[in-house]
Enzyme design. Structure first.
Site, PDB file in Angstrom:
ATOM      1  N   HIS A  25      -9.110  11.038   0.924  1.00 20.27           N
ATOM      2  CA  HIS A  25      -8.170   9.923   0.799  1.00 20.27           C
ATOM      3  C   HIS A  25      -6.891  10.179   1.593  1.00 20.27           C
ATOM      4  O   HIS A  25      -5.980   9.368   1.600  1.00 20.27           O
ATOM      5  CB  HIS A  25      -7.826   9.688  -0.680  1.00 20.27           C
ATOM      6  CG  HIS A  25      -7.180   8.381  -0.966  1.00 20.27           C
ATOM      7  ND1 HIS A  25      -5.834   8.255  -1.258  1.00 20.27           N
ATOM      8  CD2 HIS A  25      -7.682   7.126  -0.994  1.00 20.27           C
ATOM      9  CE1 HIS A  25      -5.542   6.985  -1.468  1.00 20.27           C
ATOM     10  NE2 HIS A  25      -6.644   6.269  -1.309  1.00 20.27           N
ATOM     11  N   ASP A  64      17.212   9.456  -8.454  1.00 19.72           N
ATOM     12  CA  ASP A  64      18.652   9.721  -8.368  1.00 19.72           C
ATOM     13  C   ASP A  64      19.154   9.835  -6.929  1.00 19.72           C
ATOM     14  O   ASP A  64      20.182  10.485  -6.677  1.00 19.72           O
ATOM     15  CB  ASP A  64      19.021  11.002  -9.140  1.00 19.72           C
ATOM     16  CG  ASP A  64      18.950  10.804 -10.643  1.00 19.72           C
ATOM     17  OD1 ASP A  64      18.930   9.641 -11.088  1.00 19.72           O
ATOM     18  OD2 ASP A  64      18.899  11.812 -11.369  1.00 19.72           O
ATOM     19  N   HIS A  74       0.816  -1.218   0.000  1.00 16.97           N
ATOM     20  CA  HIS A  74       0.000   0.000   0.000  1.00 16.97           C
ATOM     21  C   HIS A  74       0.849   1.267   0.000  1.00 16.97           C
ATOM     22  O   HIS A  74       0.328   2.372  -0.005  1.00 16.97           O
ATOM     23  CB  HIS A  74      -0.922  -0.024   1.231  1.00 16.97           C
ATOM     24  CG  HIS A  74      -2.075   0.915   1.148  1.00 16.97           C
ATOM     25  ND1 HIS A  74      -2.240   1.967   2.024  1.00 16.97           N
ATOM     26  CD2 HIS A  74      -3.138   0.976   0.281  1.00 16.97           C
ATOM     27  CE1 HIS A  74      -3.350   2.619   1.728  1.00 16.97           C
ATOM     28  NE2 HIS A  74      -3.914   2.046   0.670  1.00 16.97           N
ATOM     29  N   LYS A 128       3.270   4.385  -1.190  1.00 20.70           N
ATOM     30  CA  LYS A 128       3.404   5.252  -2.362  1.00 20.70           C
ATOM     31  C   LYS A 128       4.703   6.042  -2.203  1.00 20.70           C
ATOM     32  O   LYS A 128       4.750   7.049  -1.491  1.00 20.70           O
ATOM     33  CB  LYS A 128       2.231   6.218  -2.483  1.00 20.70           C
ATOM     34  CG  LYS A 128       0.877   5.560  -2.783  1.00 20.70           C
ATOM     35  CD  LYS A 128       0.122   5.240  -1.540  1.00 20.70           C
ATOM     36  CE  LYS A 128      -1.262   4.680  -1.869  1.00 20.70           C
ATOM     37  NZ  LYS A 128      -1.964   4.208  -0.670  1.00 20.70           N
ATOM     38  N   ASP A 138       0.661  19.891  17.967  1.00 21.00           N
ATOM     39  CA  ASP A 138       1.259  21.152  18.389  1.00 21.00           C
ATOM     40  C   ASP A 138       1.724  21.952  17.178  1.00 21.00           C
ATOM     41  O   ASP A 138       1.050  21.953  16.156  1.00 21.00           O
ATOM     42  CB  ASP A 138       2.369  20.903  19.406  1.00 21.00           C
ATOM     43  CG  ASP A 138       1.807  20.316  20.716  1.00 21.00           C
ATOM     44  OD1 ASP A 138       0.603  20.515  20.973  1.00 21.00           O
ATOM     45  OD2 ASP A 138       2.555  19.647  21.443  1.00 21.00           O
ATOM     46  N   LYS A 164      -3.963  10.808   4.531  1.00 20.79           N
ATOM     47  CA  LYS A 164      -3.475  10.106   5.720  1.00 20.79           C
ATOM     48  C   LYS A 164      -2.412  11.000   6.358  1.00 20.79           C
ATOM     49  O   LYS A 164      -1.210  10.753   6.262  1.00 20.79           O
ATOM     50  CB  LYS A 164      -2.852   8.752   5.349  1.00 20.79           C
ATOM     51  CG  LYS A 164      -3.782   7.839   4.513  1.00 20.79           C
ATOM     52  CD  LYS A 164      -3.456   7.919   3.062  1.00 20.79           C
ATOM     53  CE  LYS A 164      -4.128   6.863   2.211  1.00 20.79           C
ATOM     54  NZ  LYS A 164      -5.547   6.671   2.352  1.00 20.79           N
TER      55      LYS A 164
END
Length: 420
Positions: free
Chosen positions: A313, A141, A134, A136, A320, A315
């Site tokens: 979608h 380089d 899952h 991404k 603080d 996350k």
């Protein structure tokens, strides 16, 4: 088309476990840029790929054959043809609908395409639901890295329509890129050179950076071996130290009791805690499950918003004025107990403020706020269906353990010698 494959285990301890099972520490001196939605993310990623001189490492849960996917394919092919080493690790469930011709074009151009746990359909239905890749991540380089929740699909662009996703990622330049580069190489099964700082440490790094400087980044990840709880523990630790504010925006919210308790405890001691949830979910069960938790949190002062403009979608979270996290991990049983995930922790005041302003505008302009004292309604439904949903979600990881066991594999797809 004949496709040659070899099997490489990726969620079991590999032979070079000391090189792969790593605890990455805090790295200072990084430049971090928040990228909101595909409009900000895709141009940055594609620009970096087009300028690549040596290497492109890519991991994604979803790659579709749409305008974003086709542009990515063309960029990767062009890079491989000019001598850039390109490794694309795709999830067998999220990318399970890719055509043979699409994958063949990549492989024939020299792109190393790897499919995580592919499986043919049974009676027209895909059965490889659990323990997904899952993450991404893109590293170019070993100089610039991208990580977040955005897949390579057109539904992350506003012109997709009402179902376009609201999401976040970050671009990182600086010392932390070396950790992301090493991690991506190791997880893809490639040879990695051991250098100081990559070797397994006798003790895990401190979860909270002690330095007061900005630009601190730490890579954390979840696997099914040694790092099962690292992302959840990072949330718990940050919330336990919260003093003034905490904002969590998460698409799929059904965490374990320890994290729920820490959210509630922060609100009880006077921290302004806000949760931004899906109000227009792409998975109805996710919304039903999250709402099972509302009363528990609202009664102790947690403010809950539901984002209703389009599917959420994201996350991301902040605590603080200097701690933030961005990554692929939801706060539900799939992400916290089954999937392979990766987040970055960030200690940077400017980034924290930018993320806060973005989430605050989202909550103010496009969300409905749940009333602190909701009137009981549909009590019979809540007592029966609601009870069932709650306990199914709560025990979901254990229930999946009853299914026939298998070891997810990363299968490299090689350029075929001929068609059959």
């Amino acid at each position: 088309m004949s496709v040659a494959v070899e099997h490489i285990a990726t969620d079991q301890p590999p032979d070079d476990a000391k090189a792969r099972d790593l605890d990455y520490g805090w790295q200072s001196g990084n430049q971090i840029e928040l990228l909101e939605n595909g409009e900000a993310y895709f141009p940055k990623v594609f620009e970096a790929m087009r300028a690549a001189q040596r290497e492109i490492l890519l991991e994604t849960f979803i790659l579709f054959e749409d305008k974003v996917g086709f542009e990515l394919k063309d960029i990767l092919i062009e890079a491989a043809q000019r001598g850039v080493k390109v490794v694309a690790s795709l999830d067998g469930f999220g990318c399970g609908e890719l055509s043979v011709s699409f994958l063949r074009e990549l492989a024939e151009a020299g792109v190393a395409v790897q499919m995580f746990d592919p499986a043919s359909k049974t009676l027209g239905i895909r059965t490889n639901w659990f323990r997904r890749l899952h993450r991404k991540i893109v590293v170019v380089d070993a100089a610039v890295a991208f990580i977040g929740g955005i897949n390579f699909s057109a539904d992350h662009l506003g012109d997709f329509g009402p179902e376009a996703k609201q999401d976040y990622a970050v671009q990182i330049v600086g010392p932390a890129v070396a950790d992301l580069h090493h991690f991506a190489l190791a997880q893809s099964g490639r040879q990695v050179r051991t250098r100081r700082g990559w070797r397994r440490r006798p003790q895990r790094p401190a979860p909270w950076a002690t330095s007061e400087e900005d630009g601190l980044v730490r890579l954390i990840y979840r696997d099914n071996v040694q790092h099962r709880d690292d992302i959840e523990e990072a949330y718990i630790h940050a919330l336990s130290k919260a003093r003034t504010r905490a904002v969590i925006a998460n698409a799929y919210f059904f965490p374990g009791y320890r994290l729920l308790r820490e959210i509630r405890n922060a609100a009880r001691r006077g921290v302004h805690v806000q949760l931004i949830m899906q109000g227009q979910p792409d998975v109805l069960l996710a919304k039903l499950a999250a709402r099972m938790l509302y009363d528990y949190l609202l009664k102790d002062g947690v403010v809950i918003h539901e984002y209703c403009q389009r599917p959420l979608h994201g996350k991301v979270a902040l605590v603080d004025d200097d701690w933030s996290t961005v990554g692929s991990s939801n706060l539900d049983p799939l992400s916290l107990a089954l999937n392979l995930e990766a987040n970055v922790l960030i200690r940077d005041r400017a980034f924290n403020q930018q993320l806060y302003e973005s989430l605050e505008a989202l909550a103010r302009n496009h969300c409905q706020t749940m009333p602190e004292k909701r009137k009981p309604r549909l009590w019979l439904w809540r007592l029966t269906v609601g009870f069932l949903v709650f306990h199914v979600m709560r025990h979901f990881p254990v229930l999946t353990g009853w299914l026939p066991a298998h070891k997810p594999r990363l299968k490299p797809i090689e350029s075929p010698a001929h068609d059959v």
